[in-house]
Write an enzyme that holds these catalytic residues in place. Structure first.
Site, PDB file in Angstrom:
ATOM      1  N   LYS A 100       0.970  -1.065   0.123  1.00 61.04           N
ATOM      2  CA  LYS A 100      -0.124   0.035  -0.029  1.00 61.04           C
ATOM      3  C   LYS A 100       0.868   1.281  -0.013  1.00 61.04           C
ATOM      4  CE  LYS A 100      -4.541  -1.274   1.702  1.00 61.04           C
ATOM      5  NZ  LYS A 100      -4.286  -2.846   2.043  1.00 61.04           N
TER       6      LYS A 100
ATOM      7  N   GLU B  59      -9.778   7.499   3.931  1.00 62.71           N
ATOM      8  CA  GLU B  59     -10.714   6.531   4.627  1.00 62.71           C
ATOM      9  C   GLU B  59     -10.216   5.142   4.836  1.00 62.71           C
ATOM     10  OE1 GLU B  59     -11.009   6.625   1.176  1.00 62.71           O
ATOM     11  OE2 GLU B  59     -10.684   4.504   1.073  1.00 62.71           O
TER      12      GLU B  59
ATOM     13  N   SER C 100       1.570  -9.779  -1.320  1.00 68.39           N
ATOM     14  CA  SER C 100       1.042  -8.674  -0.839  1.00 68.39           C
ATOM     15  C   SER C 100       1.564  -7.918   0.417  1.00 68.39           C
ATOM     16  CB  SER C 100      -0.259  -8.233  -1.321  1.00 68.39           C
ATOM     17  OG  SER C 100      -1.098  -9.150  -0.517  1.00 68.39           O
TER      18      SER C 100
END
Ligand SMILES: *Cc1c(COP(=O)(O)O)cnc(C)c1O
Length: 393
Positions: free
Chosen positions: A89, A111, A377
């Site tokens: 991320k 968010e 990931s």
């Protein structure tokens, strides 16, 4: 067939920017400037330098010998779990914070559902000394206490969303309301390849560093840039978009997108959008999403917080509909076992999201000579509680 975004912000029939009129100036400013800013040499220099020195890139492309032997094929793991903050991320939040600075924005909003994107955003705001406000559903704040604490330590303000189901979609509504009220000084960092155009394309470009590295790393290790398969899990779809990006036009490379089936695709407790979803509009783009007959968004379920999303980004809707990618659904139980297997076989504790991708080796047979790259990931530290409860460790 074209798999990249067109000038109107569409991937085939999916995408676009379905936004309230009051948000138009913000999104339009971004749309007009994002490609040009990203291509500036000074932007690229700062982005590449932070990816190297701060995130720890390039991440290794690791040949998983024991997993390969067990699965009777050749498996490489792209180690996004080794990125700073524990997952892919941060590639995107680094890119977007540099974008915000060049747009003259000094206030950042985001968010978050499980809190992972909130942490990645709070991290880069601390790095740049920018104000950070993270909207999070009141229920999620209670469920994800460690990530709330992380965000606070990093200097972010966490604002509870008190309306509706008090989860991710309500936090998104609050963030959009904030952006409408603060159009001049604020940038909204979206955490996956979702949202109105240009977000899906911008986030995919930032994450595309994953497949850019895979190409030269495979060339070094296998003498060729292209594997036979690339596998990645899909929540909104950003790690998969990054892992697929430079292979989209290479038709010899088969792409496998792995969704969370939860307790089973037909159990009523699932997040397998490609099977259960149909066309609709969510978070400003036309895509596949899980909804009732009259268009109310269905509450998704997965043991993995990062895959617990009722839609997929428009790129993935297009990859699914055009059959460019094969979509496979993996249950909680299959994922948890595959995650535990990786621990014992390779000494790597994967995020439960990534464990869904790993479970493909138990449900699909590959040829002995196939070269398969799996995008790992994230790391499993954040999921320890879930692993402990599930396996009664
Ligand atoms: C958030 C997250 C995901 C899901 O998000 P995508 O946008 O689909 O990549 C997958 N894996 C990990 C480790 C995550 O933190």
């Amino acid at each position: 067939m074209n798999y990249f975004v067109d000038e109107n912000g569409y991937y085939g029939e999916f995408g676009g920017a379905y936004i309230p009129e009051m948000l138009y100036p913000n999104v339009e400013e971004l749309r007009l400037k994002y490609v040009q800013i990203m291509q500036e040499p000074s932007f690229q220099k700062e982005f590449q330098s932070l990816l190297k020195e701060y995130v720890g890139r390039p991440t290794p492309l690791y040949f998983a010998k024991r997993l390969s032997e067990k699965s009777n094929t050749k498996i490489y793991l792209k180690r996004e779990d080794l990125c700073h903050t524990g997952a892919h991320k941060v590639n995107n939040t680094i890119g977007q914070i540099l974008m915000a600075k060049r747009l003259g924005k000094n206030r950042i909003i985001a968010e978050t559902g499980a809190g992972q994107h909130g942490v990645a955003t709070a991290t880069v705001c601390a790095l740049m000394g920018l104000e950070c406000i993270v909207y999070m559903g009141e229920i999620d704040i209670a469920r994800q206490a460690p990530n709330v604490a992380r965000m606070k330590m990093l200097g972010a303000t966490v604002v509870p969303a008190l309306s509706g189901s008090r989860t991710l979609k309500d936090a998104t509504n609050e963030a959009i309301r904030d952006w409408i009220n603060n159009p001049v000084d604020t940038h909204y960092i979206i955490g996956s390849v979702v949202g109105p155009h240009p977000y899906p394309d911008m986030v995919a470009r930032f994450q595309s560093v994953i497949s850019e590295e895979m190409k030269w790393q495979l060339k070094e290790k296998e003498g060729k840039e292209n594997p036979d398969y690339v596998i990645a899990c899909v929540g909104g779809g950003s790690n998969a978009a990054g892992a697929f990006y430079h292979y989209l036009d290479e038709e010899s490379v088969q792409l496998i997108a792995v969704e969370a089936a939860g307790l089973g695709v037909n159990s009523g407790e699932s997040a397998a959008t490609s099977v259960l979803g149909n066309e609709g509009i969510i978070h400003g783009s036309k895509t596949l999403l899980m909804q009732t007959k009259d268009g109310q968004i269905t509450e998704p379920y997965s043991i993995s917080a990062g895959l617990d999303y009722p839609g997929v980004g428009p790129l993935h809707a297009h990859l699914c509909k055009s059959k460019r990618a094969e979509f496979i659904s993996i249950t909680d139980a299959e994922a948890m076992q595959a995650g535990l297997d990786l621990c014992k076989l390779e000494g790597i504790i994967p995020a439960i999201e990534s464990s869904h991708a790993l479970a493909v080796f138990n449900s699909k047979t590959f040829k002995e000579n196939d070269v398969v790259v799996l995008n790992l990931s994230g790391r499993g530290d954040k999921d320890l509680d879930t692993y402990i409860k599930y396996f009664k460790l």
